[in-house]
Scaffold this motif. Structure first.
Motif, PDB file in Angstrom:
ATOM      1  N   THR A 374      29.238  54.413  31.249  1.00  0.00           N
ATOM      2  CA  THR A 374      30.273  54.864  30.787  1.00  0.00           C
ATOM      3  C   THR A 374      31.544  54.097  31.499  1.00  0.00           C
ATOM      4  N   PRO A 375      31.766  53.972  33.015  1.00  0.00           N
ATOM      5  CA  PRO A 375      32.792  53.237  33.306  1.00  0.00           C
ATOM      6  C   PRO A 375      32.830  51.655  33.094  1.00  0.00           C
ATOM      7  N   LEU A 376      31.393  51.054  33.094  1.00  0.00           N
ATOM      8  CA  LEU A 376      31.466  49.718  32.254  1.00  0.00           C
ATOM      9  C   LEU A 376      32.087  49.679  31.037  1.00  0.00           C
ATOM     10  N   ALA A 377      31.915  50.729  29.991  1.00  0.00           N
ATOM     11  CA  ALA A 377      32.420  50.586  28.934  1.00  0.00           C
ATOM     12  C   ALA A 377      33.927  50.751  28.709  1.00  0.00           C
ATOM     13  N   SER A 378      34.488  51.664  29.645  1.00  0.00           N
ATOM     14  CA  SER A 378      36.003  51.522  29.723  1.00  0.00           C
ATOM     15  C   SER A 378      36.458  50.079  30.368  1.00  0.00           C
ATOM     16  N   ILE A 379      35.711  49.581  31.475  1.00  0.00           N
ATOM     17  CA  ILE A 379      36.174  48.332  31.770  1.00  0.00           C
ATOM     18  C   ILE A 379      36.214  47.328  30.934  1.00  0.00           C
ATOM     19  N   MET A 412      31.645  52.377  40.233  1.00  0.00           N
ATOM     20  CA  MET A 412      30.270  51.706  40.052  1.00  0.00           C
ATOM     21  C   MET A 412      30.155  51.232  41.410  1.00  0.00           C
ATOM     22  N   ASP A 413      30.862  50.858  42.219  1.00  0.00           N
ATOM     23  CA  ASP A 413      30.804  50.229  43.715  1.00  0.00           C
ATOM     24  C   ASP A 413      30.085  51.169  44.464  1.00  0.00           C
ATOM     25  N   LYS A 414      30.759  52.487  44.508  1.00  0.00           N
ATOM     26  CA  LYS A 414      30.349  53.630  45.103  1.00  0.00           C
ATOM     27  C   LYS A 414      28.947  53.926  44.643  1.00  0.00           C
TER      28      LYS A 414
END
Length: 603
Positions: A374-379, A412-414
């Motif tokens: 999900t966050p990777l798609a936003s990035i 993602m890092d967390k």
């Protein structure tokens, strides 16, 4: 324990079998001795029979009362008894014929006894004391054929090698079914009456002696009489009765040898029977449980943890049900059955846990994968927008895009750090330094820091601490992380008006202490509470926001255990949840190896 029980059981049973064999040997020995005595009584009633008669008889005012069994033997022997007083008067008679005197003059009795005066019977004198009274018994016997032999000599006529008798004598001979021979001085036959063809015609001294004392091996008896007038020997032979045939010894074997062989055979047969029964009992009592144990182990080795009980026959006790007090067979192996039962439960639980872990791991990985995509798609989306040539973005728009990319990258890092932290805590690869802190100060600072997070309302956090210091060896970053995770978990998964009360208390021994995180939110069901701290269980929706990585409670549990405490949770749907951090003597020891508790900070 099992070895001792087996040793005691086998020892007692073998000792019992040995005692039974000894008892059996004693019984057989007494039987053999009794048979020997019977043989002696049959051969010669005096002195053995007379001595036994006196010993076993009861006495009264009239003298001896004879044993009925011995009296029957006396009649079979053809003998009689007279009991005499000190003056020679007969005070009691047994089976005595009518031609006996009722009083004996001492000198006359001695003549009869030593053969100085004629007496119609073989005479024996026996003197024995019983119960302080001296008893004198006179014993006499006559051969059952003695009268017949006298009549044969008086009535028989020897003419030309044949014998003839009167009608009355022939009638007596016909009743007895015997035959008669007359021998000269050299033992040669002079004449015979109804002699069988197989009967010998010549007898030596040894032949007559042996056949008179014993039978001839074909079931006949012999009596002889020497006629002084002619110098002839009259021989009368007649067949044995059925009773005599049954007691007739095997040729060339004396009755005593037969009894010895019969006693030995009986002892060996009984010993074989005892050990056969004991062997069958051992096979059933010990072999069956051992076969069951081996079968259970074989099934366990094959991974079968559910059919161990069901495969047993219906008539038998279930394999892993402990034997009752009445079932002594399996009590010896009770510990083995208990161990197998525990092992089966443990293996079954391990198998179920492994399957459940695999299933939850797959679910968790699917959720974490979704969280990362999900966050990777936003990035990726914002990066494509910024790299597109057909669009011209303003500086504010670019800054907004960069802010979103930064937030998603931090999430993602967390998430990656949380994954790494859980596995490093489990493996013990976390070298840290524990310092002594006042836990009150650490908790105040950690709660204040957690309440400042965006989206939280600090006013909904209530915190109370004891007045006295609570000193403990802790690692500050880990302690703050635990508090932060518990505060975040209380607000992220509950309604906006949820209130969190945090209370630190000291134990009665002033060495134990605890922190309770109690909220009034929606609560959790039993399954969620049970698996709340499982690394592979995800009780929340993966789309519930970027703040949760799905590992917060698992990390909190690992960190608390690493600092020497334990964590517990209790909840009720609609009533809220209470998570407790406890440090006391019963708390789990630190999972960080002592050698690894120095080095770099884990923050």
């Amino acid at each position: 324990m099992v070895r001792r029980r087996l040793a005691v059981r086998f020892g007692l049973q073998l000792a019992g079998a040995g005692a039974l064999l000894v008892l059996l040997a004693v019984v057989i020995l007494f039987w053999i001795l009794a048979r020997f005595e019977d043989f002696e009584i049959r051969r010669n009633f005096a002195p053995t029979g007379i001595s036994r008669l006196i010993a076993e008889s009861r006495t009264d005012a009239n003298g001896l009362i004879a044993d009925p069994v011995l009296m029957a033997r006396l009649r079979e022997d053809g003998g009689w008894l007279q009991s005499l007083d000190e003056d020679g008067n007969v005070i009691q008679s047994f089976n005595a014929p009518g031609d006996l005197p009722t009083q004996y003059v001492p000198g006359q009795l001695m003549d009869y006894w030593i053969g100085g005066a004629p007496y119609p019977y073989r005479l024996g004198l026996w003197i024995q004391e019983k119960d302080g009274v001296m008893y004198t018994l006179l014993y006499g016997a006559r051969s059952p054929t003695e009268d017949l032999l006298g009549r044969l000599i008086d009535d028989g006529r020897l003419e030309g090698g044949s014998l003839s008798f009167s009608e009355s004598t022939l009638a007596m001979l016909e009743q007895r079914h015997g035959w008669v021979q007359v021998l000269d001085r050299e033992g040669r036959e002079l004449g015979a009456w109804r002699r069988p063809e197989e009967a010998p015609r010549t007898y030596t001294l040894q032949d007559l002696a042996l056949q008179s004392a014993n039978n001839d091996g074909i079931g006949t008896l012999m009596d002889t009489r020497y006629d002084k007038r002619t110098g002839y020997t009259w021989v009368y032979q007649y067949p044995m009765s059925e009773a005599q045939r049954h007691t007739m010894p095997i040729p060339d074997m004396v009755p005593e040898a037969q009894v010895m062989i019969a006693g030995l055979a009986a002892f060996l047969l009984c010993a074989l029977l005892i050990f056969s029964v004991l062997s069958i009992w051992y096979a059933n009592r010990f072999g069956t449980p051992l076969i069951q144990i081996l079968g259970a182990i074989r099934r366990l080795g094959g991974g079968n943890y559910t059919e161990l009980v069901q495969q047993q026959p219906k008539r038998r006790r279930r394999l892993f049900r402990l034997p009752s007090a009445g079932k002594r067979g399996n009590r010896i192996f009770g510990e083995v059955f208990e161990s197998l039962e525990s092992l089966t439960r443990a293996l079954r639980a391990g198998k179920d846990a492994a399957e459940r872990t695999q299933r939850t791991r797959e679910e968790w990985i699917a959720g974490v994968t979704h969280d990362m995509k999900t966050p990777l798609a936003s990035i990726q989306g914002y990066a494509h927008m910024m790299a597109a040539d057909k669009y011209s973005w303003t500086e504010d728009e670019m800054r907004k895009f960069a802010t979103v990319i930064l937030e998603k990258s931090e999430y993602m890092d967390k998430l990656i750090n949380d994954l790494s932290l859980t596995y490093r805590l489990r493996s013990g690869d976390m070298p840290v330094v524990f310092e002594e802190w006042d836990a009150r100060e650490l908790m105040r600072k950690a709660v204040l820091r957690a309440a400042r997070q965006p989206g939280y309302d600090g006013a909904r956090v209530r915190c109370s601490v004891p007045s006295a210091p609570v000193m403990a060896e802790l690692h500050e970053p880990w302690f703050e992380r635990v508090v932060d995770n518990l505060v975040a978990n209380a607000f992220l998964h509950n309604p906006p008006d949820t209130v969190l009360r945090i209370a630190m208390t000291r134990g009665a021994d002033n060495e134990s202490w605890r922190i309770d995180f109690a909220d009034n939110g929606r609560g959790m069901n039993e399954e969620t509470v049970e698996r709340l701290f499982d690394r592979y269980y995800r009780g929340l929706n993966t789309e519930s926001g970027a703040e949760g990585s799905g590992l917060g409670m698992a990390i909190a549990k690992e960190l608390v255990q690493a600092m020497g405490g334990r964590i517990e949770a209790r909840s009720e749907q609609g009533r809220g949840t209470v998570v407790s951090l406890i440090w006391d003597r019963s708390a789990a020891t630190r999972i960080i190896p002592e050698a690894a508790q120095t080095g770099r900070d884990a923050s």
